[in-house]
Design a protein around this motif. Structure first.
Motif, PDB file in Angstrom:
ATOM      1  N   ARG A  58       0.815  -1.206   0.000  1.00 16.74           N
ATOM      2  CA  ARG A  58       0.000   0.000   0.000  1.00 16.74           C
ATOM      3  C   ARG A  58       0.853   1.263   0.000  1.00 16.74           C
ATOM      4  NH1 ARG A  58      -3.652   2.227   4.848  1.00 16.74           N
ATOM      5  NH2 ARG A  58      -1.759   3.335   5.225  1.00 16.74           N
ATOM      6  N   LYS A  59       1.925   1.273   0.760  1.00 18.51           N
ATOM      7  CA  LYS A  59       2.773   2.463   0.845  1.00 18.51           C
ATOM      8  C   LYS A  59       3.471   2.742  -0.484  1.00 18.51           C
ATOM      9  CE  LYS A  59       3.540   2.370   5.771  1.00 18.51           C
ATOM     10  NZ  LYS A  59       4.500   2.368   6.870  1.00 18.51           N
ATOM     11  N   ILE A  60       3.872   1.705  -1.168  1.00 18.29           N
ATOM     12  CA  ILE A  60       4.528   1.879  -2.468  1.00 18.29           C
ATOM     13  C   ILE A  60       3.546   2.431  -3.493  1.00 18.29           C
ATOM     14  CG2 ILE A  60       5.632   0.649  -4.377  1.00 18.29           C
ATOM     15  CD1 ILE A  60       6.776  -1.272  -2.243  1.00 18.29           C
ATOM     16  N   ILE A  61       2.334   1.892  -3.514  1.00 18.02           N
ATOM     17  CA  ILE A  61       1.318   2.370  -4.469  1.00 18.02           C
ATOM     18  C   ILE A  61       0.930   3.809  -4.147  1.00 18.02           C
ATOM     19  CG2 ILE A  61      -0.985   1.968  -5.409  1.00 18.02           C
ATOM     20  CD1 ILE A  61      -0.552  -1.019  -4.742  1.00 18.02           C
ATOM     21  N   ASN A  62       0.780   4.135  -2.860  1.00 19.97           N
ATOM     22  CA  ASN A  62       0.495   5.517  -2.473  1.00 19.97           C
ATOM     23  C   ASN A  62       1.600   6.455  -2.937  1.00 19.97           C
ATOM     24  OD1 ASN A  62      -2.021   5.716  -1.133  1.00 19.97           O
ATOM     25  ND2 ASN A  62      -1.159   4.625   0.609  1.00 19.97           N
ATOM     26  N   PHE A  63       2.848   6.013  -2.803  1.00 20.23           N
ATOM     27  CA  PHE A  63       3.966   6.838  -3.271  1.00 20.23           C
ATOM     28  C   PHE A  63       3.904   7.028  -4.782  1.00 20.23           C
ATOM     29  CE2 PHE A  63       8.219   7.007  -5.130  1.00 20.23           C
ATOM     30  CZ  PHE A  63       8.636   8.236  -4.632  1.00 20.23           C
ATOM     31  N   LEU A  64       3.594   5.968  -5.521  1.00 22.40           N
ATOM     32  CA  LEU A  64       3.520   6.084  -6.978  1.00 22.40           C
ATOM     33  C   LEU A  64       2.399   7.025  -7.410  1.00 22.40           C
ATOM     34  CD1 LEU A  64       4.203   2.385  -8.033  1.00 22.40           C
ATOM     35  CD2 LEU A  64       5.754   4.343  -8.180  1.00 22.40           C
ATOM     36  N   VAL A  65       1.265   6.990  -6.714  1.00 20.39           N
ATOM     37  CA  VAL A  65       0.176   7.921  -7.030  1.00 20.39           C
ATOM     38  C   VAL A  65       0.622   9.346  -6.737  1.00 20.39           C
ATOM     39  CG1 VAL A  65      -2.139   8.646  -6.340  1.00 20.39           C
ATOM     40  CG2 VAL A  65      -1.677   6.236  -6.741  1.00 20.39           C
ATOM     41  N   PHE A  66       1.270   9.556  -5.604  1.00 21.18           N
ATOM     42  CA  PHE A  66       1.756  10.885  -5.261  1.00 21.18           C
ATOM     43  C   PHE A  66       2.842  11.350  -6.231  1.00 21.18           C
ATOM     44  CE2 PHE A  66       4.653  13.693  -2.875  1.00 21.18           C
ATOM     45  CZ  PHE A  66       3.774  14.739  -2.654  1.00 21.18           C
ATOM     46  N   PHE A  67       3.691  10.438  -6.660  1.00 20.49           N
ATOM     47  CA  PHE A  67       4.778  10.756  -7.583  1.00 20.49           C
ATOM     48  C   PHE A  67       4.243  11.327  -8.897  1.00 20.49           C
ATOM     49  CE2 PHE A  67       8.157   9.692 -10.619  1.00 20.49           C
ATOM     50  CZ  PHE A  67       9.255  10.222  -9.957  1.00 20.49           C
ATOM     51  N   THR A  68       3.083  10.837  -9.344  1.00 19.89           N
ATOM     52  CA  THR A  68       2.510  11.349 -10.593  1.00 19.89           C
ATOM     53  C   THR A  68       2.055  12.795 -10.464  1.00 19.89           C
ATOM     54  OG1 THR A  68       0.280  10.570 -10.079  1.00 19.89           O
ATOM     55  CG2 THR A  68       1.733   9.061 -11.286  1.00 19.89           C
ATOM     56  N   LEU A  69       1.852  13.265  -9.242  1.00 22.31           N
ATOM     57  CA  LEU A  69       1.515  14.669  -9.059  1.00 22.31           C
ATOM     58  C   LEU A  69       2.726  15.570  -9.280  1.00 22.31           C
ATOM     59  CD1 LEU A  69      -0.670  14.517  -5.828  1.00 22.31           C
ATOM     60  CD2 LEU A  69      -1.446  14.850  -8.172  1.00 22.31           C
ATOM     61  N   LEU A  70       3.901  15.044  -8.999  1.00 18.84           N
ATOM     62  CA  LEU A  70       5.117  15.845  -9.082  1.00 18.84           C
ATOM     63  C   LEU A  70       5.765  15.817 -10.459  1.00 18.84           C
ATOM     64  CD1 LEU A  70       6.720  14.769  -5.693  1.00 18.84           C
ATOM     65  CD2 LEU A  70       5.344  16.800  -6.153  1.00 18.84           C
ATOM     66  N   PHE A  71       5.732  14.656 -11.111  1.00 18.49           N
ATOM     67  CA  PHE A  71       6.431  14.489 -12.384  1.00 18.49           C
ATOM     68  C   PHE A  71       5.519  13.808 -13.397  1.00 18.49           C
ATOM     69  CE2 PHE A  71       9.572  14.078  -8.969  1.00 18.49           C
ATOM     70  CZ  PHE A  71      10.386  15.149  -9.269  1.00 18.49           C
ATOM     71  N   ASN A  72       5.724  14.152 -14.660  1.00 22.45           N
ATOM     72  CA  ASN A  72       5.066  13.422 -15.740  1.00 22.45           C
ATOM     73  C   ASN A  72       6.098  13.101 -16.818  1.00 22.45           C
ATOM     74  OD1 ASN A  72       5.400  15.719 -17.297  1.00 22.45           O
ATOM     75  ND2 ASN A  72       3.276  16.364 -17.135  1.00 22.45           N
ATOM     76  N   GLY A  73       5.682  12.327 -17.797  1.00 22.08           N
ATOM     77  CA  GLY A  73       6.624  11.883 -18.815  1.00 22.08           C
ATOM     78  C   GLY A  73       6.979  12.929 -19.842  1.00 22.08           C
ATOM     79  N   GLY A  74       6.208  13.977 -19.971  1.00 24.79           N
ATOM     80  CA  GLY A  74       6.444  14.991 -20.983  1.00 24.79           C
ATOM     81  C   GLY A  74       5.496  14.816 -22.152  1.00 24.79           C
ATOM     82  N   MET A  75       5.411  15.847 -22.982  1.00 20.79           N
ATOM     83  CA  MET A  75       4.436  15.846 -24.062  1.00 20.79           C
ATOM     84  C   MET A  75       4.782  14.863 -25.175  1.00 20.79           C
ATOM     85  SD  MET A  75       3.066  18.797 -26.655  1.00 20.79           S
ATOM     86  CE  MET A  75       3.344  20.074 -25.518  1.00 20.79           C
ATOM     87  N   VAL A  76       6.026  14.818 -25.602  1.00 18.11           N
ATOM     88  CA  VAL A  76       6.389  13.958 -26.732  1.00 18.11           C
ATOM     89  C   VAL A  76       6.232  12.479 -26.397  1.00 18.11           C
ATOM     90  CG1 VAL A  76       8.253  13.314 -28.305  1.00 18.11           C
ATOM     91  CG2 VAL A  76       7.849  15.723 -27.774  1.00 18.11           C
ATOM     92  N   PRO A  77       6.768  11.979 -25.267  1.00 15.95           N
ATOM     93  CA  PRO A  77       6.555  10.565 -24.954  1.00 15.95           C
ATOM     94  C   PRO A  77       5.079  10.219 -24.743  1.00 15.95           C
ATOM     95  CG  PRO A  77       8.326  11.432 -23.612  1.00 15.95           C
ATOM     96  CD  PRO A  77       7.699  12.586 -24.320  1.00 15.95           C
TER      97      PRO A  77
END
Length: 177
Positions: A35-54
């Motif tokens: 659960r903690k890892i999945i929560n971190f991954l959800v939170f991580f998507t708030l901070l970073f994204n892959g960018g427009m081209v990818p």
């Protein structure tokens, strides 16, 4: 354009709300392994994204959604947004009594039954809030039409208005020259 905007808003809001609520409920359960890892991954998507081209290459080359209605539904974190998931998870952690879930399990209810029969009815405030956020996001989205749609019959109303304003701006500049 009206029909496309209404259709994508309706389908996107319903499906996004269901996916967000299911993920938020799952992450609110203490018994979930990892659960903690999945929560971190959800939170991580708030901070970073892959960018427009990818992102564009993923949706066009891998998922093949260019010039389909799915191009207006899937991209840009409208369907499942990390912020909305964390909002729903926090609501479930703080406002759903654990005793109610335990008593339903003692009575023989499985997770889907607990979620749809007990959790969803007592979670109307957060579902209304997140549904409004998702709905506004779909209704105001013109960017996906600009990136992924080439045929006029799939343009959303907002992109048609965007094109109209840009065309008027160009005509004003040409007239002033």
């Amino acid at each position: 354009a009206y029909g496309i905007s209404i259709l994508t808003t309706f389908i996107g809001t319903i499906s996004g709300l269901m996916l967000t609520a299911m993920l938020g409920y799952t992450l609110s359960r203490n018994e979930l392994p990892g659960r903690k890892i999945i929560n971190f991954l959800v939170f991580f998507t708030l901070l970073f994204n892959g960018g427009m081209v990818p992102t564009y290459l993923l949706y066009v080359n891998t998922l093949h959604v260019k010039n389909t209605i799915f191009a207006l539904l899937l991209p840009n974190n409208i369907l499942v947004n990390g912020f909305n998931v964390l909002l729903v998870r926090t609501y479930f952690n703080n406002n759903t009594p654990k005793e109610l879930i335990e008593s339903a399990m003692v009575d023989g209810a499985k997770e889907f039954r607990i979620f749809f029969s007990i959790i969803m009815p007592i979670s109307k405030p957060i579902l209304a809030t997140v549904g409004l956020l998702i709905g506004i996001g779909y209704w105001n989205d013109w960017y996906n039409s600009m990136l992924f749609i080439n045929s006029d019959h799939l343009y959303s109303l907002q992109y048609q208005l965007y094109k109209l304003l840009n065309d008027a701006k160009v005509l004003r500049q040409l007239a002033s020259e």
